[in-house]
Scaffold this active site. Structure first.
Site, PDB file in Angstrom:
ATOM      1  N   SER A 152       0.846  -1.199   0.000  1.00  0.00           N
ATOM      2  CA  SER A 152       0.000   0.000   0.000  1.00  0.00           C
ATOM      3  C   SER A 152       0.879   1.247   0.000  1.00  0.00           C
ATOM      4  CB  SER A 152      -0.853  -0.019   1.273  1.00  0.00           C
ATOM      5  OG  SER A 152      -1.405   1.254   1.513  1.00  0.00           O
ATOM      6  N   TYR A 165      -0.951  -0.703  10.180  1.00  0.00           N
ATOM      7  CA  TYR A 165      -0.990  -1.192   8.800  1.00  0.00           C
ATOM      8  C   TYR A 165       0.262  -0.770   8.028  1.00  0.00           C
ATOM      9  CZ  TYR A 165      -3.075  -1.688   4.075  1.00  0.00           C
ATOM     10  OH  TYR A 165      -3.351  -2.010   2.767  1.00  0.00           O
TER      11      TYR A 165
HETATM   12  N1  LIG Z   1      -8.507  -1.407  -1.470  1.00  0.00           N
HETATM   13  C1  LIG Z   1      -7.445  -0.607  -1.418  1.00  0.00           C
HETATM   14  O1  LIG Z   1      -7.516   0.609  -1.696  1.00  0.00           O
HETATM   15  C2  LIG Z   1      -6.102  -1.151  -0.999  1.00  0.00           C
HETATM   16  C3  LIG Z   1      -5.009  -0.278  -1.005  1.00  0.00           C
HETATM   17  C4  LIG Z   1      -3.756  -0.755  -0.658  1.00  0.00           C
HETATM   18  C5  LIG Z   1      -3.594  -2.083  -0.336  1.00  0.00           C
HETATM   19  N2  LIG Z   1      -4.661  -2.920  -0.298  1.00  0.00           N
HETATM   20  C6  LIG Z   1      -4.432  -4.322   0.068  1.00  0.00           C
HETATM   21  O2  LIG Z   1      -4.998  -5.163  -0.911  1.00  0.00           O
HETATM   22  C7  LIG Z   1      -5.308  -6.417  -0.305  1.00  0.00           C
HETATM   23  C8  LIG Z   1      -6.734  -6.799  -0.663  1.00  0.00           C
HETATM   24  O3  LIG Z   1      -7.637  -5.864  -0.117  1.00  0.00           O
HETATM   25  P1  LIG Z   1      -9.067  -5.523  -0.764  1.00  0.00           P
HETATM   26  O4  LIG Z   1      -9.152  -4.050  -0.823  1.00  0.00           O
HETATM   27  O5  LIG Z   1      -9.284  -6.330  -1.998  1.00  0.00           O
HETATM   28  O6  LIG Z   1     -10.017  -6.000   0.426  1.00  0.00           O
HETATM   29  P2  LIG Z   1     -11.307  -6.962   0.434  1.00  0.00           P
HETATM   30  O7  LIG Z   1     -11.819  -6.902   1.809  1.00  0.00           O
HETATM   31  O8  LIG Z   1     -12.221  -6.613  -0.684  1.00  0.00           O
HETATM   32  O9  LIG Z   1     -10.708  -8.401   0.115  1.00  0.00           O
HETATM   33  C9  LIG Z   1      -9.778  -9.006   0.983  1.00  0.00           C
HETATM   34  C10 LIG Z   1     -10.075 -10.483   1.068  1.00  0.00           C
HETATM   35  O10 LIG Z   1      -9.104 -11.050   1.975  1.00  0.00           O
HETATM   36  C11 LIG Z   1      -9.767 -11.935   2.845  1.00  0.00           C
HETATM   37  N3  LIG Z   1      -9.071 -12.017   4.131  1.00  0.00           N
HETATM   38  C12 LIG Z   1      -8.911 -11.050   5.043  1.00  0.00           C
HETATM   39  N4  LIG Z   1      -8.264 -11.501   6.107  1.00  0.00           N
HETATM   40  C13 LIG Z   1      -8.011 -12.816   5.868  1.00  0.00           C
HETATM   41  C14 LIG Z   1      -7.378 -13.833   6.606  1.00  0.00           C
HETATM   42  N5  LIG Z   1      -6.907 -13.614   7.843  1.00  0.00           N
HETATM   43  N6  LIG Z   1      -7.266 -15.057   6.053  1.00  0.00           N
HETATM   44  C15 LIG Z   1      -7.753 -15.298   4.822  1.00  0.00           C
HETATM   45  N7  LIG Z   1      -8.379 -14.380   4.070  1.00  0.00           N
HETATM   46  C16 LIG Z   1      -8.506 -13.147   4.608  1.00  0.00           C
HETATM   47  C17 LIG Z   1     -11.158 -11.355   3.036  1.00  0.00           C
HETATM   48  O11 LIG Z   1     -12.101 -12.334   3.460  1.00  0.00           O
HETATM   49  C18 LIG Z   1     -11.456 -10.784   1.653  1.00  0.00           C
HETATM   50  O12 LIG Z   1     -12.174 -11.694   0.836  1.00  0.00           O
HETATM   51  C19 LIG Z   1      -5.064  -6.259   1.189  1.00  0.00           C
HETATM   52  O13 LIG Z   1      -3.785  -6.782   1.526  1.00  0.00           O
HETATM   53  C20 LIG Z   1      -5.075  -4.754   1.370  1.00  0.00           C
HETATM   54  O14 LIG Z   1      -4.343  -4.348   2.495  1.00  0.00           O
HETATM   55  C21 LIG Z   1      -5.917  -2.492  -0.639  1.00  0.00           C
END
Ligand SMILES: NC(=O)c1ccc[n+]([C@@H]2O[C@H](COP(=O)([O-])OP(=O)(O)OC[C@H]3O[C@@H](n4cnc5c(N)ncnc54)[C@H](O)[C@@H]3O)[C@@H](O)[C@H]2O)c1
Length: 274
Positions: A152, A165
């Site tokens: 991120s 985070y």
């Molecule tokens: N959305 C953003 O703007 C953004 C920005 C920077 C980084 N990220 C990173 O991208 C990644 C995905 O996030 P997203 O935005 O798609 O979120 P999201 O909530 O849409 O999807 C994340 C998925 O991970 C699963 N998950 C969470 N904790 C878990 C665990 N302990 N064991 C197994 N599965 C687990 C959830 O059930 C979910 O289906 C994350 O690492 C997040 O930190 C997202």
């Protein structure tokens, strides 16, 4: 021509959001995908969508923070697809707060999901990867494998309210750079993609989500204040939030043969947001 034919990929957290889009993209390019999530239904939906387009997918349901998760998913992948060629450490969530209001549990939860879990999965994966590399060496072949750790801009630039985070994702950056050095000899490209603001359930206005997310047995606050979301068009040079499909595109780039000489790097996919 599909770019990832005969490749076996693990994508953690691929029941929803960015992970789901990555799984669909890798499968559309020919990879066989292990769709993994803590929640069974979304994982099954992603796998079914891949299969409905003629792709290959299995599900592996579990909490990435459980101690045996790494060993288990690696064994399941080798059993189903014969090896591991692509590993995307994506599963995760946020649990925001300013430092004076942040509990030890809140800080530790981010270390567990964004650092310990990738560490254990990567540690488990290197066994079968080394065996495959030895076989390929005996056959005179050089095969590149890909690790993409999801990060991120909270790690690259910091973000108020996310000391847990951003610390955890920064540790993942250190892991990425070090494993790039350890695993170059095995022809594993270890890179990271740092996202800015991508539209998923993590970045919904908390006024809409009720500010709560179920992660296994834990309920954590989630979402972003609507006022912050409304600032994105002004703050982001590309003028809007990214889609999960655009996020998956950046990961895909680091899974293709064109990235074979890129390792230890963080690609920022944020529309220019810092
Ligand atoms: N959305 C953003 O703007 C953004 C920005 C920077 C980084 N990220 C990173 O991208 C990644 C995905 O996030 P997203 O935005 O798609 O979120 P999201 O909530 O849409 O999807 C994340 C998925 O991970 C699963 N998950 C969470 N904790 C878990 C665990 N302990 N064991 C197994 N599965 C687990 C959830 O059930 C979910 O289906 C994350 O690492 C997040 O930190 C997202």
């Amino acid at each position: 021509m599909r770019r990832l034919e005969n490749r076996a990929a693990i994508v953690t957290g691929s029941g929803r959001g960015i992970g789901r889009a990555i799984a669909l993209k890798l499968a559309a390019e020919g990879a066989s995908v292990v769709v993994s999530d803590i929640d069974p239904e979304p994982a099954e939906q992603t796998a079914a969508e891949i299969q409905s387009h003629g792709g290959k997918a299995i599900t592996h349901v579990g909490d990435v923070t459980s101690i045996s998760f790494g060993e288990d998913i690696v064994a399941a992948t080798v059993e189903a697809f014969g090896g591991i060629d692509i590993l995307v450490n994506n599963a995760g969530f946020t649990w925001d707060g300013v430092i004076q209001k942040m509990s030890d549990e809140q800080f530790q939860a981010m270390i567990d999901v964004h650092v310990m879990a990738p560490f254990r999965i990567l540690r488990a994966a290197i066994g079968p990867i080394r065996e495959a590399v030895q076989r390929e060496k005996d056959e005179g072949r050089e095969v590149f494998r890909k690790v993409v750790n999801i990060s991120s801009i909270a790690a690259t630039g910091g973000n108020a309210g996310q000391v847990n985070y951003s610390s955890a994702k920064s540790a993942l950056a250190g892991m990425t750079r070090t494993l790039a050095k350890e695993w170059g000899r095995y022809r594993v490209n270890v890179n990271s993609v740092a996202f800015g603001f991508i539209e998923t359930r993590l970045t919904q206005a908390f006024e809409d989500t009720g500010n709560a997310l179920e992660i296994g047995a834990r309920t954590v606050p989630a979402g972003v204040p609507r006022a912050a979301i409304e600032q994105i068009p002004q703050l982001c040079p590309l003028g809007r939030a990214g889609t999960a499909e655009e996020a998956a595109g950046a990961v895909f780039l680091l899974c293709t043969p064109e990235s074979n000489y890129i390792t230890g790097q963080t690609l920022i996919c944020s529309g220019g947001l810092e």
